[in-house]
Design a protein around this motif. Structure first.
Motif, PDB file in Angstrom:
ATOM      1  N   TYR A   1      93.017 -15.008  16.843  1.00 21.96           N
ATOM      2  CA  TYR A   1      94.118 -14.886  15.903  1.00 21.96           C
ATOM      3  C   TYR A   1      94.184 -13.468  15.342  1.00 21.96           C
ATOM      4  O   TYR A   1      93.173 -12.772  15.242  1.00 21.96           O
ATOM      5  N   LEU A   2      95.390 -13.067  14.984  1.00 21.53           N
ATOM      6  CA  LEU A   2      95.597 -11.797  14.298  1.00 21.53           C
ATOM      7  C   LEU A   2      96.364 -12.095  13.016  1.00 21.53           C
ATOM      8  O   LEU A   2      97.594 -12.255  13.042  1.00 21.53           O
ATOM      9  N   TYR A   3      95.624 -12.270  11.923  1.00 25.16           N
ATOM     10  CA  TYR A   3      96.077 -12.678  10.600  1.00 25.16           C
ATOM     11  C   TYR A   3      96.240 -14.208  10.546  1.00 25.16           C
ATOM     12  O   TYR A   3      96.553 -14.857  11.544  1.00 25.16           O
ATOM     13  N   GLY A   4      96.014 -14.741   9.350  1.00 24.15           N
ATOM     14  CA  GLY A   4      96.166 -16.168   9.181  1.00 24.15           C
ATOM     15  C   GLY A   4      95.482 -16.673   7.927  1.00 24.15           C
ATOM     16  O   GLY A   4      94.818 -15.936   7.195  1.00 24.15           O
ATOM     17  N   GLU A   5      95.668 -17.968   7.691  1.00 22.18           N
ATOM     18  CA  GLU A   5      94.968 -18.686   6.634  1.00 22.18           C
ATOM     19  C   GLU A   5      94.088 -19.733   7.311  1.00 22.18           C
ATOM     20  O   GLU A   5      94.579 -20.580   8.060  1.00 22.18           O
ATOM     21  N   PHE A   6      92.791 -19.675   7.039  1.00 20.57           N
ATOM     22  CA  PHE A   6      91.807 -20.522   7.708  1.00 20.57           C
ATOM     23  C   PHE A   6      91.007 -21.268   6.645  1.00 20.57           C
ATOM     24  O   PHE A   6      90.473 -20.643   5.717  1.00 20.57           O
ATOM     25  N   SER A   7      90.932 -22.577   6.778  1.00 21.53           N
ATOM     26  CA  SER A   7      90.190 -23.345   5.781  1.00 21.53           C
ATOM     27  C   SER A   7      89.429 -24.478   6.445  1.00 21.53           C
ATOM     28  O   SER A   7      89.799 -24.960   7.529  1.00 21.53           O
ATOM     29  N   ILE A   8      88.369 -24.909   5.784  1.00 19.42           N
ATOM     30  CA  ILE A   8      87.579 -26.030   6.260  1.00 19.42           C
ATOM     31  C   ILE A   8      86.841 -26.635   5.073  1.00 19.42           C
ATOM     32  O   ILE A   8      86.551 -25.944   4.075  1.00 19.42           O
TER      33      ILE A   8
ATOM     34  N   ASN B   1      95.594 -11.062   5.781  1.00 22.31           N
ATOM     35  CA  ASN B   1      96.936 -10.558   6.072  1.00 22.31           C
ATOM     36  C   ASN B   1      96.931  -9.031   5.968  1.00 22.31           C
ATOM     37  O   ASN B   1      95.895  -8.429   5.680  1.00 22.31           O
ATOM     38  N   PRO B   2      98.036  -8.372   6.225  1.00 24.03           N
ATOM     39  CA  PRO B   2      98.023  -6.902   6.234  1.00 24.03           C
ATOM     40  C   PRO B   2      97.799  -6.266   4.865  1.00 24.03           C
ATOM     41  O   PRO B   2      97.629  -5.044   4.782  1.00 24.03           O
ATOM     42  N   LYS B   3      97.795  -7.066   3.797  1.00 28.14           N
ATOM     43  CA  LYS B   3      97.674  -6.516   2.451  1.00 28.14           C
ATOM     44  C   LYS B   3      96.286  -6.685   1.848  1.00 28.14           C
ATOM     45  O   LYS B   3      95.840  -5.821   1.077  1.00 28.14           O
ATOM     46  N   ASN B   4      95.654  -7.812   2.150  1.00 27.60           N
ATOM     47  CA  ASN B   4      94.336  -8.070   1.585  1.00 27.60           C
ATOM     48  C   ASN B   4      93.671  -9.230   2.301  1.00 27.60           C
ATOM     49  O   ASN B   4      94.296  -9.954   3.083  1.00 27.60           O
ATOM     50  N   ILE B   5      92.370  -9.364   2.030  1.00 28.84           N
ATOM     51  CA  ILE B   5      91.602 -10.514   2.493  1.00 28.84           C
ATOM     52  C   ILE B   5      91.175 -11.286   1.251  1.00 28.84           C
ATOM     53  O   ILE B   5      90.559 -10.713   0.340  1.00 28.84           O
TER      54      ILE B   5
ATOM     55  N   VAL C   1      74.477 -29.851   8.377  1.00 28.90           N
ATOM     56  CA  VAL C   1      75.672 -29.426   7.643  1.00 28.90           C
ATOM     57  C   VAL C   1      76.877 -30.108   8.273  1.00 28.90           C
ATOM     58  O   VAL C   1      76.994 -30.164   9.499  1.00 28.90           O
ATOM     59  N   SER C   2      77.793 -30.615   7.447  1.00 28.56           N
ATOM     60  CA  SER C   2      78.962 -31.331   7.957  1.00 28.56           C
ATOM     61  C   SER C   2      80.248 -30.573   7.629  1.00 28.56           C
ATOM     62  O   SER C   2      80.398 -30.031   6.532  1.00 28.56           O
ATOM     63  N   TYR C   3      81.155 -30.574   8.622  1.00 27.01           N
ATOM     64  CA  TYR C   3      82.450 -29.910   8.496  1.00 27.01           C
ATOM     65  C   TYR C   3      83.560 -30.931   8.761  1.00 27.01           C
ATOM     66  O   TYR C   3      83.427 -31.784   9.642  1.00 27.01           O
ATOM     67  N   LYS C   4      84.665 -30.818   8.029  1.00 31.37           N
ATOM     68  CA  LYS C   4      85.845 -31.625   8.338  1.00 31.37           C
ATOM     69  C   LYS C   4      87.089 -30.920   7.796  1.00 31.37           C
ATOM     70  O   LYS C   4      87.009 -29.924   7.081  1.00 31.37           O
ATOM     71  N   GLY C   5      88.272 -31.468   8.161  1.00 29.76           N
ATOM     72  CA  GLY C   5      89.526 -30.968   7.614  1.00 29.76           C
ATOM     73  C   GLY C   5      89.854 -29.534   7.968  1.00 29.76           C
ATOM     74  O   GLY C   5      90.501 -28.816   7.193  1.00 29.76           O
ATOM     75  N   TYR C   6      89.468 -29.090   9.156  1.00 35.69           N
ATOM     76  CA  TYR C   6      89.736 -27.703   9.563  1.00 35.69           C
ATOM     77  C   TYR C   6      91.230 -27.460   9.733  1.00 35.69           C
ATOM     78  O   TYR C   6      91.972 -28.306  10.248  1.00 35.69           O
ATOM     79  N   ASN C   7      91.666 -26.267   9.313  1.00 32.61           N
ATOM     80  CA  ASN C   7      93.055 -25.882   9.522  1.00 32.61           C
ATOM     81  C   ASN C   7      93.151 -24.382   9.745  1.00 32.61           C
ATOM     82  O   ASN C   7      92.547 -23.595   9.016  1.00 32.61           O
ATOM     83  N   ALA C   8      93.879 -23.998  10.790  1.00 31.53           N
ATOM     84  CA  ALA C   8      94.163 -22.592  11.065  1.00 31.53           C
ATOM     85  C   ALA C   8      95.674 -22.425  11.142  1.00 31.53           C
ATOM     86  O   ALA C   8      96.302 -22.838  12.111  1.00 31.53           O
ATOM     87  N   ASP C   9      96.254 -21.849  10.105  1.00 31.61           N
ATOM     88  CA  ASP C   9      97.678 -21.528  10.072  1.00 31.61           C
ATOM     89  C   ASP C   9      97.754 -20.030  10.313  1.00 31.61           C
ATOM     90  O   ASP C   9      97.623 -19.232   9.378  1.00 31.61           O
ATOM     91  N   ALA C  10      97.928 -19.626  11.573  1.00 38.80           N
ATOM     92  CA  ALA C  10      97.657 -18.238  11.920  1.00 38.80           C
ATOM     93  C   ALA C  10      98.576 -17.749  13.027  1.00 38.80           C
ATOM     94  O   ALA C  10      99.283 -18.524  13.668  1.00 38.80           O
ATOM     95  N   CYS C  11      98.534 -16.434  13.247  1.00 35.59           N
ATOM     96  CA  CYS C  11      99.344 -15.797  14.276  1.00 35.59           C
ATOM     97  C   CYS C  11      98.513 -15.536  15.526  1.00 35.59           C
ATOM     98  O   CYS C  11      97.324 -15.217  15.433  1.00 35.59           O
TER      99      CYS C  11
ATOM    100  N   TRP D   1     101.522 -17.181   3.670  1.00 34.15           N
ATOM    101  CA  TRP D   1     100.230 -16.500   3.512  1.00 34.15           C
ATOM    102  C   TRP D   1     100.294 -15.035   3.960  1.00 34.15           C
ATOM    103  O   TRP D   1      99.484 -14.219   3.535  1.00 34.15           O
ATOM    104  N   MET D   2     101.255 -14.682   4.815  1.00 36.77           N
ATOM    105  CA  MET D   2     101.339 -13.314   5.329  1.00 36.77           C
ATOM    106  C   MET D   2     101.592 -12.308   4.209  1.00 36.77           C
ATOM    107  O   MET D   2     101.093 -11.168   4.245  1.00 36.77           O
ATOM    108  N   ASP D   3     102.357 -12.689   3.211  1.00 35.58           N
ATOM    109  CA  ASP D   3     102.663 -11.796   2.092  1.00 35.58           C
ATOM    110  C   ASP D   3     101.833 -12.115   0.855  1.00 35.58           C
ATOM    111  O   ASP D   3     102.092 -11.579  -0.222  1.00 35.58           O
ATOM    112  N   ARG D   4     100.831 -12.971   1.008  1.00 36.18           N
ATOM    113  CA  ARG D   4     100.086 -13.477  -0.136  1.00 36.18           C
ATOM    114  C   ARG D   4      99.160 -12.420  -0.736  1.00 36.18           C
ATOM    115  O   ARG D   4      98.359 -11.807  -0.041  1.00 36.18           O
TER     116      ARG D   4
END
Length: 290
Positions: A72-79, A159-163, A219-229, A247-250
């Motif tokens: 990916y090149l930029y995005g919102e990633f959560s888990i 995103n291009p403005k901040n992490i 360790v357990s992981y669930k609910g992964y989401n990648a809203d990304a380019c 998120w791109m302008d966030r």
């Protein structure tokens, strides 16, 4: 007749909303599969009633991890993650983005790493940004809750403005882009989640190694989401789905920057911009601007 049409329209809208919600729930339930991730080590996949749960196991023989096949090149990633209960000293659990292996000049990375604790001590969350092989931009926080008692959501917005780094709904750090300073803008990154033996580094700078009598560690992981380019090739803009401007302008609002200040004041245990021993020739450029 008008009343009937109105009722029909309301019913159709309700069905549409229900279908959308079911689709979202289904996507959450089935987030972990071989089309999406490459796996390594000992991984167990279960279902807790709300969706898939991928558990990573660490023992003397091996750690574990899963890695996105898509870059990916930029995005919102959560888990959502539930960390190791009890004595987890020496272990490192992670959720991060990386452009590839190694620490060379072609390597970018955005880290959320959880350093195991001795029973009763806080778990330390290490956040870091690497650009062209240069890291050393750590902010570390003592978590203000028990991350092993339940699932909590951890988010990286790039995103291009901040992490931006988030824990549940709280903004805890914003790494701002400056035009004259290094920032990850061109190298696509994979999503990684790992559990490994960091005895040499993790707990009290390596003073406390893993006690294997408490293993295997889980360790357990669930609910992964990648809203990304998705990258489209050198010199071409990335392909982004509709709604990516969310998120791109966030950038953090004033209220969200207050939670960043709260996390820094109340729970930060290390700030690279205050480590003069590490930077005898002067602090990195962004330290005097944030």
């Amino acid at each position: 007749m008008a009343r009937r049409s109105s009722d029909l329209l309301a019913s159709l809208l309700a069905v549409a909303v229900l279908v959308a919600l079911l689709g979202t729930a289904s996507a959450q339930q089935q987030w972990f599969d071989e089309k999406t991730f490459t796996t390594e080590g000992n991984i167990r996949v279960d279902n807790d009633g709300s969706g898939q749960v991928a558990s990573l196991l660490l023992d003397r023989q091996s750690g574990a991890g899963f890695f996105s096949k898509q870059k990916y090149l930029y995005g919102e990633f959560s888990i959502q993650m539930k960390l190791i209960p009890g004595n987890s000293a020496g272990t490192v659990t992670s959720f991060y983005l990386t452009s590839g292996p190694g620490n060379g000049t072609n390597h970018d990375e955005i880290d959320m790493e959880f350093m195991g604790n001795s029973t009763g001590d806080p778990v330390v969350l290490n956040t870091n940004v690497w650009v062209s092989g240069d890291g050393k931009k750590e902010h570390q926080f003592n978590l203000w809750f028990d991350p092993a008692a339940d699932f909590h959501t951890y988010t990286i917005i790039w995103n291009p403005k901040n992490i931006i780094f988030k824990v549940d709904d709280l903004f805890i750090r914003s790494f701002k882009r400056y035009s004259d300073l290094p920032y990850p803008t061109v190298r696509p990154m994979e999503v990684h989640a790992t559990l490994w033996d960091g005895s040499w580094w993790a707990t009290r700078k390596g003073e406390v190694p893993i006690d294997w009598s408490h293993g295997p560690f889980v360790v357990s992981y669930k609910g992964y989401n990648a809203d990304a380019c998705a990258p489209m090739g050198e010199g071409k803009p990335p392909s982004c789905a509709a709604g990516s401007e969310r998120w791109m302008d966030r950038v953090p609002s004033a209220a969200e920057m207050e939670t960043v200040a709260w996390a820094k004041k109340s729970y930060m245990s290390y700030n690279y911009c205050e480590d003069g021993w590490r930077f005898p020739q002067g602090f990195p450029g962004e330290c005097g601007r944030n």
